[in-house]
Every structure is written in C-alpha cells, then in structure tokens.
Design an enzyme around this catalytic site. Structure first.
Site, PDB file in Angstrom:
ATOM      1  N   TYR A 207      38.769  40.521  32.953  1.00  0.00           N
ATOM      2  CA  TYR A 207      39.344  40.412  31.617  1.00  0.00           C
ATOM      3  C   TYR A 207      38.383  40.811  30.517  1.00  0.00           C
ATOM      4  O   TYR A 207      38.693  40.705  29.345  1.00  0.00           O
ATOM      5  CB  TYR A 207      39.868  38.995  31.383  1.00  0.00           C
TER       6      TYR A 207
ATOM      7  N   ASP B 286      43.889  32.768  36.125  1.00  0.00           N
ATOM      8  CA  ASP B 286      45.112  33.088  35.391  1.00  0.00           C
ATOM      9  C   ASP B 286      46.315  32.946  36.331  1.00  0.00           C
ATOM     10  O   ASP B 286      47.333  32.332  36.001  1.00  0.00           O
ATOM     11  CB  ASP B 286      45.010  34.525  34.862  1.00  0.00           C
TER      12      ASP B 286
ATOM     13  N   LYS C 103      36.244  35.277  46.487  1.00  0.00           N
ATOM     14  CA  LYS C 103      36.480  36.308  47.489  1.00  0.00           C
ATOM     15  C   LYS C 103      35.119  36.929  47.792  1.00  0.00           C
ATOM     16  O   LYS C 103      34.951  38.169  47.759  1.00  0.00           O
ATOM     17  CB  LYS C 103      37.471  37.332  46.889  1.00  0.00           C
TER      18      LYS C 103
ATOM     19  N   ASP D 240      42.751  33.453  48.541  1.00  0.00           N
ATOM     20  CA  ASP D 240      44.037  33.637  49.224  1.00  0.00           C
ATOM     21  C   ASP D 240      44.380  32.394  50.047  1.00  0.00           C
ATOM     22  O   ASP D 240      45.522  31.946  50.081  1.00  0.00           O
ATOM     23  CB  ASP D 240      44.033  34.907  50.085  1.00  0.00           C
TER      24      ASP D 240
END
Ligand code: NAI
Length: 340
Positions: free
Chosen positions: A124, A228, A171, A204
C-alpha cells in the site's frame, strides 16, 4: 475531567450514526467537548478539498477523533480521506476487535479476537510502475521500524487487556526477505514479553482456520494487504460491517471509526445501524481512560441486541436508527453494575 475530541460526522449515513453515538456517549455522563470538523464530500462542497488542514490540525491538537464514514469521490484529483488521515497523522496501527455479539447469530459462537494491521507500508505504499508495456512492477515496502512498532503496540495491547497469545501471519516461506523481516521484527519484540506466547502461521492457513474455527485465535498481527483482507473476513465472522468497531492508532493521535462505508443506499433514511460506531466510541473512551463508561456502553448494546426486539434492518429488524439509539440509552447499566 473534560475531554475535547474532534468529531468528523462524515458522509452518507455518517451524520446519522455519529449523532446516535454522540447521544450515547453523552448519556453516560462523560464530559466531552466535541470539535466538529469537515472531511469528505461536506468539505469538498465547502471548497476545502476532501481533507482540510484545519481538520488535521484539530486532530493533532486534541489527539483523539471520532470519525463517521467518508465517501471518496470518484474521479481524479480526490485523495482518499482515510489514506490521507493515516499518512498525515502516521496512524500506523489498525486495530479491529472482532467479538461475537449476543443475539447476532453467526456460524461460530464465542469469537473474541483482535486483528492488528500495519497501516503505512507493504504494497500500500503505492509504488507501482510500468516497466515496459504489458509489464507492471509493484513494490512491497517492509521496514524493521514499522514492523516492530506495530508488534510492540500489539504486545502492549495484549498485556493491558489480558490476552496471552499473538499469532503473526505471513508468507515468509515465499517472500523470504519482506515477510521474513516482518516476522523477525515481531520475534525480536516478543523477547520483551515472555509471558505472552507468540507463534506464527502462513496467511493462507490463518484464513482457512478462521473460517473453520475462529475461537482458536486471540491476537493476529500482519502487514497491510493481508490485514485489509483478513480484517473484513473477520468482520464477516461476527455479523458483518455494521457491528465491528475499529481504530487507527499513531504515536501522536488516534482516530476511531466504524469499518463500514457511507452506505449511500440508505443515507438520510434513519435506517443505519450505529452499533459499529458506538463500539468504536467505547474503544475510544477506554483509550482515554474512561473505562467504566466504555463498558457501560458495550453492556447496553449487548442487552438490546440479545433481547432482540429493537434492531435495525441490516440485522433483520424494523427499528430506525433513532429507536435503536433510544433503546441502547435506556439499557445503560449503572456504573456499579459493570466490571471495567
Ligand atoms: P458500505 O459499507 O457503505 O455499504 C455496503 C452495504 O452495507 C450497503 O448495502 C449498505 O447499506 C450496508 N451498510 C453499511 N453500513 C451500514 C450500517 N451501519 N447500517 C446498515 N447497513 C449498512 O460500502 P460501499 O457501498 O462499498 O461504499 C460506499 C462509500 O463508502 C464509498 O464512497 C466508499 O469509498 C466509502 N467507504 C468509506 C469508508 C470509511 O470512511 N472508513 C470505508 C468503506 C467505504
């Protein structure tokens, strides 16, 4: 003590839900002077752009703001007010408590977790460019400084609220440098809090586990994009955007707001559910030390929702914003009845 708080009524249903929330705060007896300021469409109409300097100055001066949702006008030249506020005031931590509300039936009971999202960097940061036609590159910025200050805020929050487990979502197996740095910064901060357990999980897997059984989690910490997405997923777990509060916290100021938008489809119809902003105001009161009033507001909302007779259309009821607010104010417990 009298508090001065910047009030941004916002657009669409914003003035209706902020008016309802101000009534509830005032009904607790907490002394507040509201410094009402413009932002969003109202500010554009007054010829001041979406985020006037005097609005930012008011928040910098008082350090606390309660904000209604704001419409970001479609078209070039309009800066998102939410992004502008976060950047101008360096509101680095988004905090979203996600709690099952009595009487709001969802797939899982007893959900009680808090999502911390890094608010200032990651993808972002908006650094994208076209390398050659047909190929675009977006930069994911992660710094130790921003990751560590978010982690520190989450650990401090856990310490003060008696939460004992923090799960860092990442991740790092794929994005070894960027998510690896985020995770490492969290590990370093965790060393100062040996009484709080920190573990980590791929984002995930967190998404899957949240859908299967969100009660397994206590505090979730993550970078901007993951936050988000997952914070809205978490809102869905407890009944949607109408009942979930939020805060954006910085070192020099904090803005409390519901996570829903300005709902133009029901604006001006006295139909909006003010619960999310009322719960955000409870977070705000706790932040400024008014714990008893904050808890009284939460208990009043819980009482009305669990009785189930007065609720707004989004929760399957017929009550107007005003009728619901009257019911919540009437249900306020006495100070002696609550444990703050
Ligand atoms: P939205 O959250 O305004 O509306 C989505 C749906 O949820 C609509 O059907 C609406 O009626 C309903 N809804 C939302 N809040 C409700 C409430 N409190 N009570 C009852 N029903 C409620 O999202 P949308 O339509 O994507 O965005 C509309 C505008 O809001 C856009 O201009 C967007 O930029 C802005 N927005 C502002 C935010 C903020 O200021 N924090 C956050 C999200 C959107």
């Amino acid at each position: 003590m009298r508090h001065t708080i910047t009030l941004l009524p916002g657009d669409g249903i914003g003035p209706e839900v902020t008016n309802a929330t101000v009534r509830l705060v005032e009904a607790t007896g907490v002394s507040v002077k509201w410094d009402t300021q413009l932002a969003g469409m109202a500010a554009v109409e007054a010829g001041k752009g979406t985020l006037p300097d005097e609005t930012l100055e008011s928040i910098r001066r008082h350090r606390i703001a309660l904000k209604g949702p704001i419409t970001t006008p479609v078209g070039k030249g309009f800066r998102s007010v939410n992004v502008g506020l976060r950047k101008s005031l360096d509101l680095y931590a988004s905090v979203r408590p996600v709690k099952t509300m009595p009487g709001v039936h969802t797939r899982h009971d007893n959900v009680d977790l808090v999502v911390f999202r890094e608010n200032t960097e990651g993808l972002y940061a908006g650094r994208e460019h076209e390398v050659v036609p047909g190929v675009v590159e977006a930069l994911k910025i992660i710094t130790r400084h921003a990751s560590a200050r978010l982690a520190k805020y989450a650990f401090e929050y856990a310490r003060w609220t008696g939460r004992r487990r923090i799960t860092v979502c990442h991740k790092a197996g794929i994005m070894k440098l960027s998510d690896g740095l985020f995770l490492d910064a969290c590990h370093v901060v965790a060393k100062d809090y040996p009484y709080i357990r920190m573990d980590d999980m791929t984002i995930d897997r967190v998404a899957m586990e949240l859908v299967l059984d969100p009660t397994r989690f206590d505090v979730l910490v993550m970078e901007n994009l993951y936050g988000d997405i997952l914070s809205d997923l978490c809102a869905g777990l407890v009944g949607g955007l109408g009942v979930v509060p939020g805060a954006n916290i910085g070192e020099h100021g904090a803005v409390f707001e519901a996570v829903h938008g300005s709902a133009p489809d029901i604006a001006g119809k006295n139909k909006a559910n003010p619960t999310a902003l009322m719960l955000s105001a409870a977070m705000m009161l706790r932040h400024i030390g008014e714990r008893v009033a904050a808890r009284r507001m939460e208990v009043a909302i819980e009482r009305v929702l669990s009785a189930g007779q007065v609720r707004t259309g989004d929760l399957g009821g017929k009550a107007s914003t005003t009728e619901y607010t009257d019911a919540v104010i009437a249900a306020l417990p006495a100070a002696e009845e609550v444990h703050a």
